[in-house]
Design a protein around this motif. Structure first.
Motif, PDB file in Angstrom:
ATOM      1  N   PHE A 386       0.902  -1.246   0.116  1.00 32.14           N
ATOM      2  CA  PHE A 386       0.028  -0.083  -0.037  1.00 32.14           C
ATOM      3  C   PHE A 386       1.037   1.314   0.056  1.00 32.14           C
ATOM      4  N   LYS A 387       0.955   2.046  -1.231  1.00 36.88           N
ATOM      5  CA  LYS A 387       1.858   2.973  -1.372  1.00 36.88           C
ATOM      6  C   LYS A 387       1.224   4.335  -1.493  1.00 36.88           C
ATOM      7  N   GLN A 388      -0.150   4.428  -1.255  1.00 36.95           N
ATOM      8  CA  GLN A 388      -0.932   5.662  -1.527  1.00 36.95           C
ATOM      9  C   GLN A 388      -1.403   6.209  -0.333  1.00 36.95           C
ATOM     10  N   LYS A 389      -2.013   7.510  -0.311  1.00 36.96           N
ATOM     11  CA  LYS A 389      -2.595   8.122   0.591  1.00 36.96           C
ATOM     12  C   LYS A 389      -3.930   7.510   1.331  1.00 36.96           C
ATOM     13  N   LEU A 390      -4.229   7.243   2.556  1.00 34.32           N
ATOM     14  CA  LEU A 390      -5.395   6.703   3.194  1.00 34.32           C
ATOM     15  C   LEU A 390      -6.168   7.899   3.517  1.00 34.32           C
ATOM     16  N   THR A 391      -7.120   8.318   2.518  1.00 32.71           N
ATOM     17  CA  THR A 391      -8.067   9.555   2.698  1.00 32.71           C
ATOM     18  C   THR A 391      -9.223   9.162   3.351  1.00 32.71           C
ATOM     19  N   ILE A 392     -10.000   9.853   4.249  1.00 27.24           N
ATOM     20  CA  ILE A 392     -11.282   9.553   4.893  1.00 27.24           C
ATOM     21  C   ILE A 392     -12.061  10.910   4.610  1.00 27.24           C
ATOM     22  N   SER A 393     -13.065  10.807   3.880  1.00 19.83           N
ATOM     23  CA  SER A 393     -13.957  12.057   3.562  1.00 19.83           C
ATOM     24  C   SER A 393     -14.991  12.196   4.570  1.00 19.83           C
ATOM     25  N   ASP A 418       0.095   7.220   5.208  1.00 22.17           N
ATOM     26  CA  ASP A 418      -0.230   8.864   5.179  1.00 22.17           C
ATOM     27  C   ASP A 418      -1.981   9.014   5.230  1.00 22.17           C
ATOM     28  N   ALA A 419      -2.302   8.951   6.296  1.00 22.10           N
ATOM     29  CA  ALA A 419      -3.689   9.143   6.622  1.00 22.10           C
ATOM     30  C   ALA A 419      -4.063  10.653   6.627  1.00 22.10           C
ATOM     31  N   VAL A 420      -4.974  11.040   5.663  1.00 22.79           N
ATOM     32  CA  VAL A 420      -5.215  12.601   5.624  1.00 22.79           C
ATOM     33  C   VAL A 420      -7.039  12.482   5.708  1.00 22.79           C
ATOM     34  N   ALA A 421      -7.568  13.673   6.140  1.00 26.94           N
ATOM     35  CA  ALA A 421      -8.763  13.909   6.405  1.00 26.94           C
ATOM     36  C   ALA A 421      -9.336  14.796   4.997  1.00 26.94           C
ATOM     37  N   ASP A 422     -10.421  14.370   4.251  1.00 24.62           N
ATOM     38  CA  ASP A 422     -10.776  15.210   3.166  1.00 24.62           C
ATOM     39  C   ASP A 422     -12.285  15.804   3.584  1.00 24.62           C
TER      40      ASP A 422
END
Length: 549
Positions: A386-393, A418-422
């Motif tokens: 898993f090499k991408q961002k983990l985005t939670i909207s 790399d977990a980010v809030a969207d």
């Protein structure tokens, strides 16, 4: 008639520790006493809301901004009071055959829509058939999948006015319903708004009707000012159990929970259903308002659609979902962010239903376990890195930012992703992306209980028949084993055996985790001191009809 056993099970759904009132108990004598103390029966009560995503059509609404209004504009066959007790409304009786595949429903005489049209068996049969017809693209269409003939109406060549073959109306006061399979929960399911009757004028232009709905409920529609407010007023001809003790309700659209709370503090808003996160620490001791706090049933979670890379319904996807769930310390967020106004999830239901469980096989997947989470994530990476961002909207108009960001921080610290809030500007903005399947991230999800049964947390959200735009299974989770377990539970008349079957279905969900259960919202509300008779039903929604000032 609805069985005594069913009645006992429903009565057991009363929320523990809550001080509530039965709608059946609100007789004229009590109403006069309450109103003499708290104000005039002509007072319009202002409450917070969000702009409905679509027109106010019962079977085409699957979000709370519209549902809170529809539930009081329409009355169906049965209703449930604040304690989860069933009341017959338009239905006089509901009688099942031996295996619960067919129900004979007798209707009370004298019910009318607010345009004067009589509510008859055809009012229900046509409304349910309209909802089931794929050409009408009703968001709650899958609710009708239990009725014989549903599949035929899902075909593209079905006529616009085609009727469900499982519905017969031998006379104006008799509705015979034949189901596709045994379903002992049917007398409970029909309390859902999608089973409401519609007047004949609705079919001339359903969108226009939804902008000026005509119902048979305790209130009648008055006005809709887009993105500002919707006002309903008392229906003088209503004859059901939900007696109205005010003149009407003004549902005000608030994009900011903090602005709504400030209006309650200043007396410019009568009732706020959800106290914003910024006030959770202090609202219970705030002398400018009346505070309300009690256990609740609104479920909150994070949906991870199967279509997303690395999250399919396979070994890698299972490992990643379980790792994410175990990496989240729910109790820490509840304590630090919500000041203990939530109840951590232990299953896919809530304390508001009698089938709620705390120790099922798989419940460990909902408990914080950082070491196991790291191990599972590492195993998944061995299958496919898993090499991408983990985005939670999430939507910004619901006060979700603090906890979504807290979740992202926990995922970063535990899993090293790399977990980010969207953020989306409004719930409507996010829902549009969810419904058209253009959202390509995990996202916040909430569910308000429609009736006090575990089935209401399962069929709409996780059954295959509710996927692909036919219901509210917006993550499009499909598992034939779960579908079979759910069908077995619904066919069982014995309460204990049915609960065991629901447990088996839940254990499949606890392994697959099509959504990550987070917690159930407690009721955390505030009103102006001048407001009285504020109660909350088993869905966490105020009983608007009882409120006085």
């Amino acid at each position: 008639m609805v069985s005594k056993q069913l009645g006992k099970r429903l009565a057991a759904a009363a929320l523990a520790g809550a001080t509530m009132v039965s709608m059946a108990a609100c007789g004229s004598g009590q109403a006069k006493t309450a109103n003499a103390k708290h104000g005039s029966t002509s007072s319009i009560i202002s409450v917070n809301n969000t702009e409905p995503l679509s027109a106010l059509v019962p079977a085409d609404t699957n979000e709370m901004g519209g549902s809170r209004i529809i539930r009081y504009l329409f009355e169906g066959l049965v209703s449930f009071d604040a304690k989860g007790r069933q009341h017959m409304e338009v239905a006089k009786s509901i009688t099942a055959n031996a295996d619960s595949t067919q129900y004979a429903i007798k209707l009370n005489d004298g019910w009318k829509f607010t345009n004067g049209e009589a509510v008859t068996a055809q009012s229900f049969a046509k409304a349910w058939s309209f909802a089931a017809n794929a050409k009408h693209a009703q968001k709650q269409a899958s609710r009708m999948s239990i009725i014989k003939g549903y599949d035929a109406l899902q075909k593209p060549d079905a006529a616009d006015d085609a009727q469900l073959s499982g519905l017969q109306t031998p006379d104006d006061h008799t509705l015979i319903v034949t189901l596709n399979a045994p379903d002992s929960v049917f007398p409970t399911q029909v309390s859902h708004q999608s089973f409401a009757p519609l007047p004949s004028v609705a079919y001339k232009d359903i969108k226009a009707f939804g902008k000026h709905p005509i119902g048979d409920g305790p209130y009648m529609f008055k006005s809709w000012r887009p993105n500002t407010s919707i006002t309903v007023v008392k229906n003088p001809d209503y004859r059901g159990s939900r007696k109205v003790m005010n003149g009407g309700i003004e549902y005000r659209d608030y994009s900011s929970p903090d602005a709504a709370y400030a209006d309650v503090q200043s007396g410019n808003l009568d009732l706020l259903m959800d106290v914003p996160q910024s006030a959770l620490k202090t609202f219970r001791t705030d002398s400018t308002i009346k505070a309300y706090s009690q256990p609740g049933s609104v479920y909150m979670g994070i949906v991870i659609p199967e279509r997303l890379a690395h999250f399919g319904l396979n070994k890698e996807g299972d490992l990643r979902r379980q790792a994410i769930s175990m990496a989240i310390d729910r109790n820490q967020i509840i304590d630090k962010v919500f000041y203990n106004t939530k109840t951590a999830a232990t299953d896919f239901t809530s304390p508001g239903v009698p089938e709620h469980q705390k120790n099922l096989k798989g419940t460990a997947n909902l408990r914080h376990n950082a070491a196991k989470a790291k191990q599972l994530w590492k195993q998944a990476d061995a299958i496919s890195p898993f090499k991408q961002k983990l985005t939670i909207s999430y939507p910004t108009d619901g006060g979700h930012k603090p906890w979504i960001e807290a979740v992202c921080n926990q995922l970063k610290n535990t899993l090293g992703v790399d977990a980010v809030a969207d953020a989306y500007p409004t719930m409507s903005d996010m829902l549009k992306r969810v419904l058209d399947r253009s959202i390509q991230t995990p996202y916040f999800s909430g569910w308000s209980l429609d009736y006090p049964s575990a089935e209401d947390y399962m069929t709409p959200l996780y059954s295959s028949e509710s996927a692909d735009g036919h219901g509210t299974n917006n993550g499009d989770y499909k598992n034939p084993q779960f579908d079979a377990a759910l069908l077995k539970a619904k066919s069982e008349k014995d309460v204990a055996k049915r609960t065991a079957d629901f447990n088996a279905a839940q254990e499949i969900l606890l392994n697959d985790l099509p959504a990550i259960p987070m917690w159930c919202n407690n009721v955390s509300a505030a009103s102006s001191p001048s407001v009285g008779n504020v109660h909350f039903d088993y869905t966490n929604v105020p009983t608007y009809n009882t409120i006085t000032k």
